[in-house]
Write a protein that holds these residues in place. Structure first.
Motif, short mmCIF file in Angstrom:
data_model
loop_
_atom_site.label_atom_id
_atom_site.label_comp_id
_atom_site.label_asym_id
_atom_site.label_seq_id
_atom_site.Cartn_x
_atom_site.Cartn_y
_atom_site.Cartn_z
N GLY A 31 0.78 -1.23 0.00
CA GLY A 31 0.00 0.00 0.00
C GLY A 31 0.82 1.28 0.00
O GLY A 31 0.26 2.37 -0.08
N GLN A 33 2.76 4.45 -1.18
CA GLN A 33 2.53 5.28 -2.35
C GLN A 33 3.79 5.96 -2.90
O GLN A 33 3.79 6.39 -4.04
CB GLN A 33 1.50 6.36 -2.01
CG GLN A 33 0.21 5.82 -1.46
CD GLN A 33 -0.54 4.96 -2.46
OE1 GLN A 33 -0.70 5.34 -3.60
NE2 GLN A 33 -0.98 3.80 -2.03
N ASN A 34 4.85 6.08 -2.09
CA ASN A 34 6.03 6.81 -2.55
C ASN A 34 7.31 6.14 -2.08
O ASN A 34 7.32 5.38 -1.12
CB ASN A 34 5.98 8.27 -2.09
CG ASN A 34 5.95 8.38 -0.59
OD1 ASN A 34 6.95 8.09 0.07
ND2 ASN A 34 4.81 8.79 -0.03
N ASP A 80 -2.11 -3.15 -4.34
CA ASP A 80 -2.51 -1.75 -4.11
C ASP A 80 -1.32 -0.84 -3.84
O ASP A 80 -1.49 0.24 -3.26
CB ASP A 80 -3.49 -1.69 -2.94
CG ASP A 80 -4.78 -2.45 -3.22
OD1 ASP A 80 -5.24 -2.43 -4.38
OD2 ASP A 80 -5.31 -3.08 -2.28
N THR A 81 -0.14 -1.24 -4.25
CA THR A 81 1.07 -0.47 -3.99
C THR A 81 1.44 0.33 -5.23
O THR A 81 1.67 -0.25 -6.29
CB THR A 81 2.23 -1.43 -3.61
OG1 THR A 81 1.81 -2.18 -2.47
CG2 THR A 81 3.49 -0.67 -3.28
N ARG A 82 1.48 1.64 -5.11
CA ARG A 82 1.76 2.50 -6.26
C ARG A 82 3.25 2.68 -6.51
O ARG A 82 3.67 2.92 -7.63
CB ARG A 82 1.10 3.85 -6.08
CG ARG A 82 -0.42 3.71 -6.07
CD ARG A 82 -1.10 5.02 -6.01
NE ARG A 82 -0.92 5.69 -7.29
CZ ARG A 82 -1.28 6.94 -7.51
NH1 ARG A 82 -1.84 7.63 -6.56
NH2 ARG A 82 -1.10 7.50 -8.67
N SER A 83 4.05 2.57 -5.49
CA SER A 83 5.50 2.75 -5.64
C SER A 83 6.11 1.52 -6.31
O SER A 83 5.96 0.40 -5.83
CB SER A 83 6.14 2.96 -4.26
OG SER A 83 7.53 2.80 -4.32
#
Length: 114
Positions: A31, A33-34, A80-83
């Motif tokens: 999860g 995001q950066n 669900d991990t954007r990074s």
């Protein structure tokens, strides 16, 4: 009653996963995001487990209730991990815990024959 006790003792290790660098990373990274958060998670886990992956036996997470492969774990944990960096680190931890054999290292092909 004796059979129930034996069954419980045999299945208990499947529930108790050893706490190590890979499981720490899998607890912290999904999860994210950066990339700054990825570095922070790695710093926290490295502080707790300075040996990092060298102290995690290959396939240590395999068991009755674990994932069948590192790929299955990575798909589930990084969904669900954007990074991209976090997703890569999740894949590394999953491969260490759930693949029976270590993935071949790209640079091994350049080692001189022994």
């Amino acid at each position: 009653m004796k059979k129930l006790l034996i069954t419980a003792l045999l299945t208990l290790p499947a529930f108790a996963q050893a706490d190590n660098y890979a499981t720490c990373m899998l607890d912290k990274l999904p999860g994210i995001q950066n990339d700054a958060a990825v570095y922070a998670a790695a710093q926290v886990c490295s502080g707790r487990y300075p040996e990092r992956y060298s102290s995690v036996p290959q396939g240590a997470g395999r068991g009755f209730f674990g994932y069948e492969s590192g790929a299955e774990c990575a798909l589930d944990k990084s969904r669900d991990t954007r990074s991209q960096l976090a997703a890569y680190q999740i894949r590394m931890a999953c491969n260490r815990l759930y693949d029976e054999r270590a993935a071949p290292n790209f640079f091994d092909q350049f080692d001189p024959p022994r």
